[in-house]
Design a protein around this motif. Structure first.
Motif, PDB file in Angstrom:
ATOM      1  N   ARG A  15      -2.997  10.518 -41.695  1.00  0.00           N
ATOM      2  CA  ARG A  15      -3.630  11.724 -42.228  1.00  0.00           C
ATOM      3  C   ARG A  15      -3.542  11.731 -43.755  1.00  0.00           C
ATOM      4  NH1 ARG A  15      -1.439  15.020 -37.550  1.00  0.00           N
ATOM      5  NH2 ARG A  15       0.495  14.742 -38.675  1.00  0.00           N
ATOM      6  N   TRP A  51      -2.575  13.298 -47.194  1.00  0.00           N
ATOM      7  CA  TRP A  51      -1.562  14.257 -47.647  1.00  0.00           C
ATOM      8  C   TRP A  51      -1.986  14.723 -49.031  1.00  0.00           C
ATOM      9  CZ3 TRP A  51       2.354  16.759 -45.336  1.00  0.00           C
ATOM     10  CH2 TRP A  51       3.257  17.432 -46.157  1.00  0.00           C
ATOM     11  N   ALA A  74      -3.921   9.337 -53.403  1.00  0.00           N
ATOM     12  CA  ALA A  74      -4.137   8.796 -52.049  1.00  0.00           C
ATOM     13  C   ALA A  74      -2.868   9.013 -51.217  1.00  0.00           C
ATOM     14  CB  ALA A  74      -4.494   7.315 -52.147  1.00  0.00           C
ATOM     15  N   GLY A  90       7.202  14.688 -48.882  1.00  0.00           N
ATOM     16  CA  GLY A  90       6.299  15.572 -49.620  1.00  0.00           C
ATOM     17  C   GLY A  90       6.755  17.004 -49.416  1.00  0.00           C
ATOM     18  N   ASN A 116       9.541  15.408 -37.929  1.00  0.00           N
ATOM     19  CA  ASN A 116       9.606  15.051 -39.364  1.00  0.00           C
ATOM     20  C   ASN A 116       9.253  16.184 -40.316  1.00  0.00           C
ATOM     21  OD1 ASN A 116       6.844  15.099 -38.623  1.00  0.00           O
ATOM     22  ND2 ASN A 116       6.424  14.064 -40.546  1.00  0.00           N
ATOM     23  N   LEU A 148       7.485  10.887 -44.048  1.00  0.00           N
ATOM     24  CA  LEU A 148       6.851   9.703 -43.467  1.00  0.00           C
ATOM     25  C   LEU A 148       7.822   8.545 -43.674  1.00  0.00           C
ATOM     26  CD1 LEU A 148       4.285   8.101 -42.458  1.00  0.00           C
ATOM     27  CD2 LEU A 148       3.657   7.905 -44.858  1.00  0.00           C
ATOM     28  N   GLN A 179      -0.474  12.668 -56.540  1.00  0.00           N
ATOM     29  CA  GLN A 179      -0.931  11.463 -55.837  1.00  0.00           C
ATOM     30  C   GLN A 179      -2.426  11.613 -55.544  1.00  0.00           C
ATOM     31  OE1 GLN A 179       2.520   9.833 -52.986  1.00  0.00           O
ATOM     32  NE2 GLN A 179       1.840  11.852 -52.365  1.00  0.00           N
ATOM     33  N   LYS A 193       4.412  25.050 -42.539  1.00  0.00           N
ATOM     34  CA  LYS A 193       5.047  23.784 -42.941  1.00  0.00           C
ATOM     35  C   LYS A 193       5.196  23.745 -44.458  1.00  0.00           C
ATOM     36  CE  LYS A 193       4.083  18.808 -42.685  1.00  0.00           C
ATOM     37  NZ  LYS A 193       3.639  17.738 -41.788  1.00  0.00           N
ATOM     38  N   ARG A 203       1.697  11.219 -41.727  1.00  0.00           N
ATOM     39  CA  ARG A 203       1.825  10.474 -40.474  1.00  0.00           C
ATOM     40  C   ARG A 203       0.465  10.408 -39.801  1.00  0.00           C
ATOM     41  NH1 ARG A 203       4.841  13.304 -36.786  1.00  0.00           N
ATOM     42  NH2 ARG A 203       5.712  11.519 -35.718  1.00  0.00           N
ATOM     43  N   GLN A 208       4.449   6.091 -51.693  1.00  0.00           N
ATOM     44  CA  GLN A 208       4.860   5.314 -50.525  1.00  0.00           C
ATOM     45  C   GLN A 208       4.447   3.845 -50.697  1.00  0.00           C
ATOM     46  OE1 GLN A 208       6.676   6.906 -48.520  1.00  0.00           O
ATOM     47  NE2 GLN A 208       6.746   5.795 -46.599  1.00  0.00           N
ATOM     48  N   TRP A 266       6.666  14.862 -54.707  1.00  0.00           N
ATOM     49  CA  TRP A 266       6.185  13.719 -53.921  1.00  0.00           C
ATOM     50  C   TRP A 266       7.060  12.531 -54.277  1.00  0.00           C
ATOM     51  CZ3 TRP A 266       3.503  17.280 -51.822  1.00  0.00           C
ATOM     52  CH2 TRP A 266       2.671  18.125 -52.542  1.00  0.00           C
TER      53      TRP A 266
HETATM   54  C1  BTN Z   1       3.649  14.138 -42.812  1.00  0.00           C
HETATM   55  O1  BTN Z   1       4.039  15.293 -42.630  1.00  0.00           O
HETATM   56  O2  BTN Z   1       2.688  13.673 -42.192  1.00  0.00           O
HETATM   57  C2  BTN Z   1       4.399  13.263 -43.796  1.00  0.00           C
HETATM   58  C3  BTN Z   1       3.919  13.488 -45.194  1.00  0.00           C
HETATM   59  C4  BTN Z   1       4.593  12.576 -46.207  1.00  0.00           C
HETATM   60  C5  BTN Z   1       3.995  12.730 -47.584  1.00  0.00           C
HETATM   61  C6  BTN Z   1       4.790  11.966 -48.609  1.00  0.00           C
HETATM   62  S1  BTN Z   1       4.418  12.478 -50.260  1.00  0.00           S
HETATM   63  C7  BTN Z   1       5.335  11.141 -50.880  1.00  0.00           C
HETATM   64  C8  BTN Z   1       5.020   9.953 -50.027  1.00  0.00           C
HETATM   65  N1  BTN Z   1       3.807   9.305 -50.450  1.00  0.00           N
HETATM   66  C9  BTN Z   1       2.834   9.382 -49.564  1.00  0.00           C
HETATM   67  O3  BTN Z   1       1.699   8.895 -49.695  1.00  0.00           O
HETATM   68  N2  BTN Z   1       3.270  10.021 -48.476  1.00  0.00           N
HETATM   69  C10 BTN Z   1       4.640  10.458 -48.620  1.00  0.00           C
END
Ligand code: BTN
Length: 312
Positions: free
Chosen positions: A119, A121, A112, A202, A171, A184, A110, A179, A116, A88, A129
């Motif tokens: 949090r 991930w 780090a 993800g 989402n 995001l 990843q 899940k 959303r 991201q 990813w």
């Molecule tokens: C969620 O359900 O809170 C959203 C999660 C999104 C995770 C993806 S993995 C690829 C991209 N890079 C990140 O750091 N986050 C998103």
């Protein structure tokens, strides 16, 4: 090194097939143990061909992939990492630097990963990813519904493979009561114009999600799956959906979204800028959640949903 990993290492390093006896001698175990480990490796997605009197040969994993092959159609560029902090953040930096729509950033792992509401991930090897740069010519307040469209396409990808996948507004993609994927979506915009959108997705595919969270991976239902096949399928679908959404808004997706909604008719609690409880009536033509609450029908644009458990 665990038994299976040692067998795999030997096979990967060999230029000719290795017999069960050779493997057994090299690892100091019985042939029966070698056979058992090979069966386990196959079940986990490793492709190992065994030919009588010739031996075993490793030909790849269900999960090996060539991200650059995803550069097709509207995917203009693929940036892939073995390990990265967050796809991201990488995609956002590139978007801010002028990278075109259709730039895809993917990573095997990843360190780090972000979800959303800030949090963490958890993103180990085996999962999918990725972050996709978009530059839609729409008003910024229409952007949240884009996440719904992307989630709906993931539902289609997974249902095609026999999974009972559903969207969980706003989402998530769930299978059963777990899940499997989260999205995001972040953007840079003026009040009336979007500069860029980065859609980060993800999907737990061949990884094992932490036991403490209500999550599962696709492979837990259907065995090891190719991340490349899943992502190609989603990209092809989303390319069409995205064009349609930019042209016609969320209206054309509303029916399918409600049809595949995990929340339809259920009692939920919504938290975010406002907190409320009620029964889900569905999403409207803008992708907003309609809730029947004690104070009448409320329309919600975002938030975090907790579902009241179904009676056993
Ligand atoms: C969620 O359900 O809170 C959203 C999660 C999104 C995770 C993806 S993995 C690829 C991209 N890079 C990140 O750091 N986050 C998103």
């Amino acid at each position: 090194m665990k038994g299976g990993a040692a067998v795999l290492e030997k096979l990967k390093g060999a230029s000719v097939p290795l017999s069960g006896t050779e493997l057994a001698q090299a690892l100091g175990v019985s042939r029966a143990a070698v056979h058992k480990r090979i069966e386990k490796l196959r079940a986990s997605g490793e492709r190992i061909i065994g030919t009588q009197r010739v031996g075993y040969r490793w030909t790849g994993s269900a999960d090996s992939w060539t991200p650059s092959a995803l550069r097709r159609g509207w995917v203009t560029d693929v940036v892939s990492f073995a390990t990265v902090g967050s796809t991201q953040d990488e995609a956002k930096n590139r978007a801010a630097g002028g990278a075109p729509e259709g730039t895809l950033v993917v990573a095997d792992r990843q360190t780090a990963g972000r979800g959303r509401w800030d949090r963490v991930w958890v993103s180990p090897r085996g999962g999918l990813w990725y972050s996709l740069i978009l530059r839609p010519a729409i008003a910024p307040d229409r952007c949240p519904a884009l996440t719904l469209v992307a989630a709906l396409d993931w539902v289609r990808v997974l249902r095609r493979r026999g999974l009972d996948a559903r969207v969980k507004w706003p989402n998530d993609v769930w299978v059963g009561e777990k899940k499997v994927a989260g999205i995001l979506t972040e953007m840079s915009a003026e009040t009336d114009r979007i500069h860029w959108v980065v859609m980060g997705v993800g999907v737990n595919v061949n990884n094992r999600p932490p036991a403490a969270v209500e999550a599962a991976s696709v492979s837990q239902w259907i065995g090891p799956v190719s991340r490349q096949d899943l992502l190609s399928d989603w990209l092809a679908r989303f390319a069409r959906s995205y064009r349609r959404f930019v042209r016609s808004g969320f209206g054309p997706f509303q029916g399918d979204y409600n049809r595949w909604s995990l929340l339809q008719g259920r009692r939920i609690r919504l938290e975010g800028t406002v907190a409320m409880e009620g029964q889900v009536l569905g999403v409207d033509g803008f992708g907003r959640l309609r809730l029947k609450t004690a104070r009448g029908v409320q329309t919600c644009v975002g938030g975090e949903v907790t579902v009241a458990r179904r009676p056993a």
